[in-house]
Design a protein around this motif. Structure first.
Motif, mmCIF file in Angstrom:
data_model
loop_
_atom_site.group_PDB
_atom_site.id
_atom_site.type_symbol
_atom_site.label_atom_id
_atom_site.label_comp_id
_atom_site.label_asym_id
_atom_site.label_seq_id
_atom_site.Cartn_x
_atom_site.Cartn_y
_atom_site.Cartn_z
ATOM 1 N N TYR A 42 0.886 -1.184 -0.074
ATOM 2 C CA TYR A 42 -0.082 0.094 -0.142
ATOM 3 C C TYR A 42 0.990 1.158 0.054
ATOM 4 C CZ TYR A 42 0.532 -0.302 5.208
ATOM 5 O OH TYR A 42 1.226 -0.101 6.461
ATOM 6 N N HIS A 43 0.493 2.464 -0.354
ATOM 7 C CA HIS A 43 1.114 3.431 -0.794
ATOM 8 C C HIS A 43 0.778 4.619 -0.001
ATOM 9 C CE1 HIS A 43 0.625 0.907 -4.334
ATOM 10 N NE2 HIS A 43 2.087 1.157 -4.641
ATOM 11 N N GLY A 44 1.419 5.537 0.271
ATOM 12 C CA GLY A 44 1.547 6.970 0.954
ATOM 13 C C GLY A 44 0.907 8.083 -0.039
ATOM 14 N N SER A 45 1.154 9.315 0.425
ATOM 15 C CA SER A 45 0.468 10.257 -0.258
ATOM 16 C C SER A 45 1.197 10.779 -1.453
ATOM 17 C CB SER A 45 0.274 11.526 0.483
ATOM 18 O OG SER A 45 1.661 12.084 1.079
ATOM 19 N N ASP A 46 2.675 10.471 -1.334
ATOM 20 C CA ASP A 46 3.662 10.544 -2.406
ATOM 21 C C ASP A 46 3.570 9.561 -3.503
ATOM 22 O OD1 ASP A 46 4.898 8.751 -1.076
ATOM 23 O OD2 ASP A 46 6.705 9.875 -0.959
ATOM 24 N N GLY A 47 2.761 8.528 -3.532
ATOM 25 C CA GLY A 47 2.755 7.392 -4.134
ATOM 26 C C GLY A 47 3.918 6.192 -3.843
ATOM 27 N N ARG A 48 4.523 6.605 -3.231
ATOM 28 C CA ARG A 48 5.440 5.349 -2.892
ATOM 29 C C ARG A 48 5.023 4.488 -1.871
ATOM 30 N NH1 ARG A 48 9.549 6.438 0.343
ATOM 31 N NH2 ARG A 48 8.555 8.450 1.468
ATOM 32 N N SER A 64 -4.082 2.694 1.333
ATOM 33 C CA SER A 64 -3.666 3.547 0.562
ATOM 34 C C SER A 64 -4.426 4.867 0.378
ATOM 35 C CB SER A 64 -3.458 3.044 -0.962
ATOM 36 O OG SER A 64 -2.399 2.091 -1.168
ATOM 37 N N ARG A 65 -5.567 4.806 0.439
ATOM 38 C CA ARG A 65 -6.659 6.040 0.905
ATOM 39 C C ARG A 65 -6.304 6.628 2.169
ATOM 40 N NH1 ARG A 65 -10.153 2.644 -2.326
ATOM 41 N NH2 ARG A 65 -11.293 2.148 -0.387
ATOM 42 N N GLN A 73 -5.799 -1.229 -1.132
ATOM 43 C CA GLN A 73 -6.311 0.135 -1.817
ATOM 44 C C GLN A 73 -7.012 0.908 -0.700
ATOM 45 O OE1 GLN A 73 -9.162 -0.629 -5.067
ATOM 46 N NE2 GLN A 73 -7.911 -2.728 -5.568
ATOM 47 N N MET A 115 -3.462 6.442 4.077
ATOM 48 C CA MET A 115 -2.263 6.865 4.015
ATOM 49 C C MET A 115 -2.185 8.246 3.264
ATOM 50 S SD MET A 115 -1.112 5.004 6.390
ATOM 51 C CE MET A 115 0.655 5.603 6.382
ATOM 52 N N ALA A 116 -2.987 8.543 2.230
ATOM 53 C CA ALA A 116 -3.005 9.593 1.634
ATOM 54 C C ALA A 116 -3.228 11.052 2.111
ATOM 55 C CB ALA A 116 -3.850 9.360 0.286
#
Length: 347
Positions: free
Chosen positions: A307-313, A343-344, A340, A346-347
């Motif tokens: 899963y990803h952070g706000s910067d997409g990493r 990821s939302r 998914q 952490m955004a």
């Protein structure tokens, strides 16, 4: 053994193989030719089905655990099924709501991750696992308060407002004024840095004679920073929920396997390394049994997705641990949706 391409199997062999795998996943029991003939709709006699199953066994896709029993898929067979034959299902609205509700519960991120992992565990009947984003403490203020002879309480205030206390042994020669001097130095010169950056700057300033601290205060600051760095490195970055789900009727009869599996999960360092290998994946990774050495003895599978952070990493990994016969078609989309959702978050 190299997995036989699905295209090399005849249509009849593919249909029988798929039925054996799906029936085994559903029941956990070896599947016989009569069972396949009864539910397949293939209009084949048990003898014909038995011949095909024998061919599949010789190809390394099925195995007979007992001479008089039916067949079960091998790990090679399960890999072929997952990669080339499986049709994933859809999550129900209720399943989606349960996962989203736990991810959006508010409070510290770690609590939301733990709750989401527990929800995933409950829905999948597996152990839910979440690799938490590594968090580096940013120094804002450090104060040393005398406790008794030879010891003090170090109070660290982080850049996020967090406050942590540790008892630290004092180096010889540290006076009350040295405690104040050490705290003031850290706050003024090292504030805004991570612990690693603070240690580097301290060593640099001491080396160049610019630390503006006496020897005792220098030793105290070094000891305090090292203590927090070591403590942070040892904090678990892995959350496991629902390990009890791994002990079912199939495993309860094999106490050695249960013990091995729980030991493997308890050894979080190895499990973190396994999940770290999923960080570089763009999508789901499925590890089946001995494909990873961590679970080679207990014969368990891992489904994991980044899963990803706000910067997409990629900042972490979420997944489940279950038996090799877990319902991949149901659990794979469940893990994917959870990733998914996180990821939302952490955004």
């Amino acid at each position: 053994m190299v997995t036989q391409p699905i295209t090399e199997l005849s249509t009849r062999a593919r249909d029988i193989f798929r039925l054996v795998v799906e029936t085994y996943i559903d029941s956990g029991q070896p599947v016989g030719s009569r069972t396949v003939s009864r539910f397949s709709g293939l209009n084949l006699s048990p003898a014909s089905i038995r011949n095909v199953m024998q061919d599949l066994e010789e190809a390394g896709l099925l195995a007979a655990p007992h001479t008089s029993a039916g067949r079960v898929p091998t790990e090679t067979g399960l890999r072929l099924f997952v990669d080339g034959m499986m049709q994933t299902g859809e999550l129900s609205d209720d399943e989606r709501r349960q996962i989203e509700a736990q991810a959006g519960r508010g409070g510290p991120v770690e609590d939301a991750l733990a709750a989401t992992s527990a929800a995933l565990s409950g829905l999948s009947a597996c152990a839910g696992i979440v690799l938490v984003p590594r968090h580096e403490t940013i120094l804002k203020q450090l104060t040393f308060l005398p406790l008794n002879e030879g010891r003090a309480v170090a109070v660290l205030v982080g850049g996020d407002g967090s406050v942590e206390n540790r008892v630290v042994d004092l180096p010889p020669g540290v006076t009350g004024s040295a405690l104040v001097e050490a705290g003031n130095y850290v706050t003024a010169r090292l504030g805004g840095l991570t612990l690693a950056e603070a240690q580097t700057r301290l060593r640099d300033e001491i080396g160049r004679g610019r630390a503006a601290l006496d020897t005792a205060a220098q030793a105290l600051v070094e000891r305090g920073l090292a203590m927090w760095s070591e403590d942070g490195a040892q904090r678990p970055v892995l959350i496991v929920r629902g390990a009890a789900n791994l002990i079912d009727e199939g495993t309860a009869g094999n106490l050695d396997r249960v013990r091995q599996l729980l030991d493997e999960i308890e050894g979080k360092e190895e499990l973190v390394r396994l999940l770290d290998s999923a960080r570089g994946a763009r999508a789901m990774k499925v590890f089946i049994g001995s494909e990873n050495k961590l679970f080679s003895l207990s014969g368990s599978s891992v489904i994991a997705a980044p899963y990803h952070g706000s910067d997409g990493r990629v900042v972490g990994v979420v997944g489940v641990i279950g038996p090799t016969r877990l319902n991949y078609a149901r659990v794979v989309p469940m893990v994917d949706f959870t990733a998914q959702t996180l990821s939302r978050l952490m955004a």
